[in-house]
Design an enzyme around this catalytic site. Structure first.
Site, PDB file in Angstrom:
ATOM      1  N   HIS A  66      24.943  14.649 -43.575  1.00 49.38           N
ATOM      2  CA  HIS A  66      25.792  15.167 -42.497  1.00 49.38           C
ATOM      3  C   HIS A  66      25.045  16.279 -41.759  1.00 49.38           C
ATOM      4  O   HIS A  66      24.606  17.255 -42.369  1.00 49.38           O
ATOM      5  CB  HIS A  66      27.122  15.691 -43.049  1.00 49.38           C
ATOM      6  CG  HIS A  66      28.034  14.580 -43.476  1.00 49.38           C
ATOM      7  ND1 HIS A  66      28.836  14.652 -44.584  1.00 49.38           N
ATOM      8  CD2 HIS A  66      28.260  13.358 -42.913  1.00 49.38           C
ATOM      9  CE1 HIS A  66      29.522  13.518 -44.699  1.00 49.38           C
ATOM     10  NE2 HIS A  66      29.193  12.716 -43.704  1.00 49.38           N
TER      11      HIS A  66
ATOM     12  N   GLU B  94      25.682  20.345 -41.896  1.00 54.64           N
ATOM     13  CA  GLU B  94      25.698  21.031 -43.192  1.00 54.64           C
ATOM     14  C   GLU B  94      24.310  21.598 -43.494  1.00 54.64           C
ATOM     15  O   GLU B  94      23.603  21.150 -44.390  1.00 54.64           O
ATOM     16  CB  GLU B  94      26.201  20.048 -44.253  1.00 54.64           C
ATOM     17  CG  GLU B  94      27.610  19.554 -43.920  1.00 54.64           C
ATOM     18  CD  GLU B  94      28.054  18.305 -44.692  1.00 54.64           C
ATOM     19  OE1 GLU B  94      27.349  17.881 -45.620  1.00 54.64           O
ATOM     20  OE2 GLU B  94      29.129  17.762 -44.355  1.00 54.64           O
TER      21      GLU B  94
ATOM     22  N   ARG C 267      28.334  15.882 -37.005  1.00 54.04           N
ATOM     23  CA  ARG C 267      28.343  15.413 -38.390  1.00 54.04           C
ATOM     24  C   ARG C 267      27.635  14.062 -38.575  1.00 54.04           C
ATOM     25  O   ARG C 267      26.923  13.853 -39.556  1.00 54.04           O
ATOM     26  CB  ARG C 267      29.812  15.286 -38.841  1.00 54.04           C
ATOM     27  CG  ARG C 267      30.067  14.517 -40.132  1.00 54.04           C
ATOM     28  CD  ARG C 267      31.568  14.479 -40.391  1.00 54.04           C
ATOM     29  NE  ARG C 267      31.970  13.576 -41.446  1.00 54.04           N
ATOM     30  CZ  ARG C 267      32.193  13.926 -42.722  1.00 54.04           C
ATOM     31  NH1 ARG C 267      31.986  15.181 -43.097  1.00 54.04           N
ATOM     32  NH2 ARG C 267      32.613  13.042 -43.593  1.00 54.04           N
TER      33      ARG C 267
ATOM     34  N   HIS D 101      25.879  18.254 -49.949  1.00 57.30           N
ATOM     35  CA  HIS D 101      26.691  18.538 -48.759  1.00 57.30           C
ATOM     36  C   HIS D 101      27.140  19.999 -48.770  1.00 57.30           C
ATOM     37  O   HIS D 101      26.938  20.726 -49.730  1.00 57.30           O
ATOM     38  CB  HIS D 101      27.979  17.701 -48.778  1.00 57.30           C
ATOM     39  CG  HIS D 101      27.808  16.229 -48.586  1.00 57.30           C
ATOM     40  ND1 HIS D 101      28.272  15.566 -47.472  1.00 57.30           N
ATOM     41  CD2 HIS D 101      27.257  15.277 -49.380  1.00 57.30           C
ATOM     42  CE1 HIS D 101      28.020  14.275 -47.580  1.00 57.30           C
ATOM     43  NE2 HIS D 101      27.405  14.068 -48.737  1.00 57.30           N
TER      44      HIS D 101
ATOM     45  N   GLU E  53      29.138  19.928 -53.068  1.00 59.05           N
ATOM     46  CA  GLU E  53      29.585  20.639 -51.861  1.00 59.05           C
ATOM     47  C   GLU E  53      29.261  22.104 -52.084  1.00 59.05           C
ATOM     48  O   GLU E  53      29.903  22.781 -52.890  1.00 59.05           O
ATOM     49  CB  GLU E  53      31.099  20.462 -51.645  1.00 59.05           C
ATOM     50  CG  GLU E  53      31.531  19.024 -51.360  1.00 59.05           C
ATOM     51  CD  GLU E  53      31.161  18.539 -49.976  1.00 59.05           C
ATOM     52  OE1 GLU E  53      30.844  19.365 -49.105  1.00 59.05           O
ATOM     53  OE2 GLU E  53      31.173  17.311 -49.775  1.00 59.05           O
TER      54      GLU E  53
HETATM   55  O1  PAY Z   1      34.126  12.065 -51.813  1.00 58.39           O
HETATM   56  O2  PAY Z   1      32.071  12.027 -51.300  1.00 58.39           O
HETATM   57  C1  PAY Z   1      33.217  12.398 -51.078  1.00 58.39           C
HETATM   58  C2  PAY Z   1      33.518  13.270 -49.877  1.00 58.39           C
HETATM   59  C3  PAY Z   1      32.321  14.085 -49.509  1.00 58.39           C
HETATM   60  C4  PAY Z   1      32.351  14.702 -48.133  1.00 58.39           C
HETATM   61  C5  PAY Z   1      32.689  13.684 -47.073  1.00 58.39           C
HETATM   62  O3  PAY Z   1      31.844  12.828 -46.827  1.00 58.39           O
HETATM   63  O4  PAY Z   1      33.757  13.726 -46.453  1.00 58.39           O
HETATM   64  C6  PAY Z   1      33.206  15.928 -48.042  1.00 58.39           C
HETATM   65  C7  PAY Z   1      33.033  16.668 -46.742  1.00 58.39           C
HETATM   66  C8  PAY Z   1      31.568  16.714 -46.367  1.00 58.39           C
HETATM   67  O5  PAY Z   1      30.774  17.478 -46.931  1.00 58.39           O
HETATM   68  O6  PAY Z   1      31.195  15.937 -45.505  1.00 58.39           O
HETATM   69  C9  PAY Z   1      33.591  18.081 -46.787  1.00 58.39           C
HETATM   70  C10 PAY Z   1      33.408  18.832 -45.500  1.00 58.39           C
HETATM   71  C11 PAY Z   1      33.986  20.226 -45.583  1.00 58.39           C
HETATM   72  C12 PAY Z   1      34.069  18.101 -44.337  1.00 58.39           C
HETATM   73  O7  PAY Z   1      33.412  17.880 -43.335  1.00 58.39           O
HETATM   74  O8  PAY Z   1      35.260  17.755 -44.453  1.00 58.39           O
HETATM   75 ZN    ZN Z   2      29.137  16.304 -45.794  1.00 60.51          ZN
END
Ligand code: PAY
Ligand code: ZN
Length: 314
Positions: A70, A73, A130, A201, A275
């Site tokens: 992403h 990040e 993102r 992330h 994270e």
């Molecule tokens: O379960 O692998 C998962 C979710 C991981 C991330 C995602 O792809 O949504 C979580 C989010 C991220 O790092 O991209 C969290 C961040 C804060 C967001 O953008 O919501």
């Molecule tokens: Zn992410």
């Protein structure tokens, strides 16, 4: 040298700096560091990983780490750089790191979503990008697919959007994105060798274990939780920060098509999403003065997982 100046690892670096740094790591450590281009982005840029290990004959077990899937990040690529620096700095004197460098190869992708990362550096209005940078199809005029929804792992089922303007757009089909295909191809070739898969992330201070889908659970869920909790404990010991451990539906939100879930589905036993800091005060725009402490604690967490994976086999 330009990149090893004292404050290098306390700053964020744009893609051309990261690329120059990769060249420097190879130049300074020619016996242990090599690089491999294993795919291309939508905009035809190379996706590069560093392979780090003490040479030995025959096939080696491996650790996978990718950062920057992403774009926004930024602490994630900074962590991959810190992690590489740290194992290269310590492997000659630290017995455990030395042993792991002999038995394992580390495959580390500092920036996976290269197009998105460059776009997030482009100007202030694109800082929070993102997704990838492929254009929408079928008349949709927005750009980008969420690469962490594009893997062949319950693709499109939950926690995704089919609107190409959404941040969690899963693409037209699984592996529509060349970046996700590149990772998938590498993992396909290496899957029997990979002991642990770590995808980095931010933010939220979480260690996520498979799976993102609420109705399925990993056969070694107990082991994943135990190792994840051990990593969180190691993290807390460094600067007192709390990291929560669990599946995404339990501690964040359900989702499908992530690389972590794909890695576990193809048989990689230990698969985690980190994270990193913080918990939302600064979010993706984590101040540079938190890079070092964030990386120090995350290193301890990653080290815990990698040591566990190593010691199970060797
Ligand atoms: O379960 O692998 C998962 C979710 C991981 C991330 C995602 O792809 O949504 C979580 C989010 C991220 O790092 O991209 C969290 C961040 C804060 C967001 O953008 O919501
Ligand atoms: Zn992410």
């Amino acid at each position: 040298e330009e990149t090893t100046e004292r404050n290098y690892y306390t700053r964020y670096h744009n893609m051309s700096e990261v690329t120059a740094w990769m060249e420097q790591m190879k130049r300074e450590n020619p016996d242990v560091v090599s690089s491999m281009v294993y795919g291309q982005t939508y905009e035809r840029r190379d996706i590069t990983l560093l392979k780090i290990g003490l040479s030995s004959t025959g096939r080696k077990k491996a650790i996978w780490m990718d950062c920057g899937i992403h774009a926004r990040e930024w602490i994630a690529p900074a962590f991959c750089q810190y992690f590489v620096r740290e194992i290269l700095r310590t492997y000659k004197t630290d017995t455990k790191v030395n042993e792991m460098m002999k038995n394992l190869d580390f495959y580390i992708t500092p920036v996976l979503n290269v197009d998105g990362y460059i776009y997030s550096w482009h100007n202030e209005s694109t800082r929070l990008w993102r997704k990838s940078r492929s254009p929408g199809t079928g008349g949709c005029t927005c750009y980008g697919t969420d690469l962490n929804r594009n893997f062949y792992a319950n693709w499109g089922m939950v926690g995704v959007s089919t609107d190409c303007c959404s941040q969690t757009y899963c693409g037209t089909k699984a592996l529509s994105e060349s970046e996700a295909r590149a990772v998938t191809d590498m993992l396909g070739k290496m899957r029997e060798d990979i002991l642990a898969f770590l995808t980095i992330h931010s933010y939220g201070q979480l260690i996520l274990v498979p799976y993102g889908h609420p109705n399925i659970s990993a056969p070694n869920y107990d082991e994943l939780m135990e190792v994840g909790l051990g990593a969180a404990k190691a993290i807390k010991a460094v600067h007192g920060m709390d990291y929560t451990v669990g599946t995404s539906p339990d501690i964040l939100y359900a989702n499908s098509g992530s690389s972590r879930d794909f890695a576990r589905l193809i048989g990689i036993p230990l698969s985690f999403t980190f994270e990193l800091r913080d918990k939302g005060e600064h979010g993706f725009e984590l101040p540079e003065d938190q890079i070092q402490p964030t990386c120090e604690e995350a290193y301890a967490g990653a080290h815990h997982i990698i040591t566990y994976a190593h010691d199970k086999v060797f």
